[in-house]
Write a protein that holds these residues in place. Structure first.
Motif, PDB file in Angstrom:
ATOM      1  N   ILE A  72       0.824  -1.208   0.000  1.00 64.15           N
ATOM      2  CA  ILE A  72       0.000   0.000   0.000  1.00 64.15           C
ATOM      3  C   ILE A  72       0.860   1.261   0.000  1.00 64.15           C
ATOM      4  O   ILE A  72       0.529   2.251  -0.647  1.00 64.15           O
ATOM      5  CB  ILE A  72      -1.018  -0.010   1.158  1.00 64.15           C
ATOM      6  CG1 ILE A  72      -2.100   1.038   0.912  1.00 64.15           C
ATOM      7  CG2 ILE A  72      -0.357   0.177   2.493  1.00 64.15           C
ATOM      8  CD1 ILE A  72      -3.325   0.872   1.761  1.00 64.15           C
ATOM      9  N   GLN A  73       1.998   1.240   0.695  1.00 62.32           N
ATOM     10  CA  GLN A  73       2.848   2.426   0.727  1.00 62.32           C
ATOM     11  C   GLN A  73       3.389   2.744  -0.660  1.00 62.32           C
ATOM     12  O   GLN A  73       3.358   3.898  -1.088  1.00 62.32           O
ATOM     13  CB  GLN A  73       3.996   2.257   1.725  1.00 62.32           C
ATOM     14  CG  GLN A  73       4.866   3.504   1.785  1.00 62.32           C
ATOM     15  CD  GLN A  73       5.874   3.482   2.911  1.00 62.32           C
ATOM     16  OE1 GLN A  73       5.684   2.809   3.911  1.00 62.32           O
ATOM     17  NE2 GLN A  73       6.942   4.248   2.742  1.00 62.32           N
ATOM     18  N   ALA A  74       3.882   1.750  -1.367  1.00 61.16           N
ATOM     19  CA  ALA A  74       4.402   1.991  -2.720  1.00 61.16           C
ATOM     20  C   ALA A  74       3.302   2.502  -3.642  1.00 61.16           C
ATOM     21  O   ALA A  74       3.537   3.385  -4.473  1.00 61.16           O
ATOM     22  CB  ALA A  74       5.019   0.715  -3.278  1.00 61.16           C
ATOM     23  N   THR A  75       2.090   1.978  -3.477  1.00 61.27           N
ATOM     24  CA  THR A  75       0.975   2.414  -4.316  1.00 61.27           C
ATOM     25  C   THR A  75       0.597   3.851  -4.006  1.00 61.27           C
ATOM     26  O   THR A  75       0.350   4.651  -4.916  1.00 61.27           O
ATOM     27  CB  THR A  75      -0.231   1.476  -4.142  1.00 61.27           C
ATOM     28  OG1 THR A  75       0.193   0.127  -4.391  1.00 61.27           O
ATOM     29  CG2 THR A  75      -1.341   1.836  -5.104  1.00 61.27           C
ATOM     30  N   PRO A  89       6.789  12.724   5.418  1.00 62.28           N
ATOM     31  CA  PRO A  89       6.601  11.464   6.152  1.00 62.28           C
ATOM     32  C   PRO A  89       5.332  11.452   7.009  1.00 62.28           C
ATOM     33  O   PRO A  89       4.643  10.435   7.084  1.00 62.28           O
ATOM     34  CB  PRO A  89       7.859  11.369   7.021  1.00 62.28           C
ATOM     35  CG  PRO A  89       8.897  12.145   6.264  1.00 62.28           C
ATOM     36  CD  PRO A  89       8.131  13.279   5.618  1.00 62.28           C
ATOM     37  N   GLU A  90       4.994  12.588   7.598  1.00 55.95           N
ATOM     38  CA  GLU A  90       3.781  12.669   8.418  1.00 55.95           C
ATOM     39  C   GLU A  90       2.530  12.503   7.562  1.00 55.95           C
ATOM     40  O   GLU A  90       1.573  11.824   7.949  1.00 55.95           O
ATOM     41  CB  GLU A  90       3.731  14.012   9.177  1.00 55.95           C
ATOM     42  CG  GLU A  90       4.830  14.216  10.188  1.00 55.95           C
ATOM     43  CD  GLU A  90       6.165  14.655   9.565  1.00 55.95           C
ATOM     44  OE1 GLU A  90       6.179  15.182   8.420  1.00 55.95           O
ATOM     45  OE2 GLU A  90       7.199  14.458  10.220  1.00 55.95           O
ATOM     46  N   GLU A  91       2.531  13.174   6.398  1.00 54.70           N
ATOM     47  CA  GLU A  91       1.377  13.057   5.494  1.00 54.70           C
ATOM     48  C   GLU A  91       1.230  11.629   4.982  1.00 54.70           C
ATOM     49  O   GLU A  91       0.118  11.088   4.942  1.00 54.70           O
ATOM     50  CB  GLU A  91       1.523  14.024   4.308  1.00 54.70           C
ATOM     51  CG  GLU A  91       1.397  15.478   4.684  1.00 54.70           C
ATOM     52  CD  GLU A  91       1.801  16.415   3.564  1.00 54.70           C
ATOM     53  OE1 GLU A  91       1.148  17.475   3.432  1.00 54.70           O
ATOM     54  OE2 GLU A  91       2.766  16.102   2.819  1.00 54.70           O
ATOM     55  N   LEU A  92       2.342  11.019   4.615  1.00 51.28           N
ATOM     56  CA  LEU A  92       2.305   9.635   4.139  1.00 51.28           C
ATOM     57  C   LEU A  92       1.754   8.720   5.222  1.00 51.28           C
ATOM     58  O   LEU A  92       0.881   7.881   4.953  1.00 51.28           O
ATOM     59  CB  LEU A  92       3.694   9.178   3.698  1.00 51.28           C
ATOM     60  CG  LEU A  92       3.799   7.731   3.224  1.00 51.28           C
ATOM     61  CD1 LEU A  92       2.902   7.476   2.013  1.00 51.28           C
ATOM     62  CD2 LEU A  92       5.251   7.385   2.908  1.00 51.28           C
ATOM     63  N   ASN A  93       2.225   8.871   6.446  1.00 50.14           N
ATOM     64  CA  ASN A  93       1.733   8.043   7.550  1.00 50.14           C
ATOM     65  C   ASN A  93       0.240   8.247   7.783  1.00 50.14           C
ATOM     66  O   ASN A  93      -0.494   7.297   8.058  1.00 50.14           O
ATOM     67  CB  ASN A  93       2.523   8.320   8.831  1.00 50.14           C
ATOM     68  CG  ASN A  93       3.913   7.727   8.777  1.00 50.14           C
ATOM     69  OD1 ASN A  93       4.169   6.776   8.041  1.00 50.14           O
ATOM     70  ND2 ASN A  93       4.829   8.315   9.522  1.00 50.14           N
ATOM     71  N   ALA A  94      -0.224   9.499   7.665  1.00 46.59           N
ATOM     72  CA  ALA A  94      -1.654   9.786   7.848  1.00 46.59           C
ATOM     73  C   ALA A  94      -2.479   9.111   6.751  1.00 46.59           C
ATOM     74  O   ALA A  94      -3.539   8.534   7.026  1.00 46.59           O
ATOM     75  CB  ALA A  94      -1.898  11.290   7.858  1.00 46.59           C
TER      76      ALA A  94
END
Length: 166
Positions: A72-75, A89-94
């Motif tokens: 899911i992260q790569a997508t 990184p914060e936005e990605l984690n959210a």
């Protein structure tokens, strides 16, 4: 885009839950409706075939549900790049937290639990498993072979590497 066999399986359970449409008597009956394009949103084959004619254009991106399940992260990063948005990184984690199946299933704004009981059987639940490959527990060998034949006919002319599913 999602494996059409999983779309059939998901659609079957959806139709059994929604009270305002005719419930299929069996998985086989619903599968027949799907293969003929006689379902709520029409033919999956026509829909996907028409969209895939856009492949290669700069403003068109295909994301497979199976890719989401695998990484899911790569997508999310692929989608972010496609949209021209670099996520911190914060936005990605959210994003990763809020797009998980569990979070979506628990969210009353997306799980249809706010729909009146006259429309949906809330006991069955709108979101079931969120997995890939569940079709294997529903299709018989004969249904799978019949599906393969129709799939090959309807998706002729498209590169088969577009479809990673079995």
């Amino acid at each position: 885009m999602r494996n059409p066999r999983d779309v059939i399986t998901s659609g079957y359970h959806f139709w059994k839950m929604v009270k305002i449409i005719r419930e299929p008597e069996s998985f086989e009956e619903y599968s027949g409706w799907f293969l003929q394009g006689n379902v709520l949103y029409g033919s999956w084959f026509d829909h996907v075939h028409n969209w895939l004619q856009m492949k290669g254009k700069e403003n068109f991106l295909v994301i497979l549900y199976e890719e989401l399940q695998q990484d899911i992260q790569a997508t999310v990063e692929t989608l972010s790049h496609f949209l021209g948005k670099k996520l911190s990184p914060e936005e990605l984690n959210a994003v990763l937290k809020n797009v998980s199946f569990k979070t979506t299933k628990d969210n009353k704004m997306s799980n249809c639990s706010l729909s009146p009981d006259i429309f949906m059987d809330q006991i069955k639940g709108f979101m079931r498993k969120g997995i890939t490959g569940d079709w294997k527990s529903h299709f018989t060998v004969a249904q799978s072979e019949a599906f393969d034949k129709i799939y090959q006919e309807k998706m002729a002319g498209l590169a088969q590497d577009l479809f990673p599913w079995e």
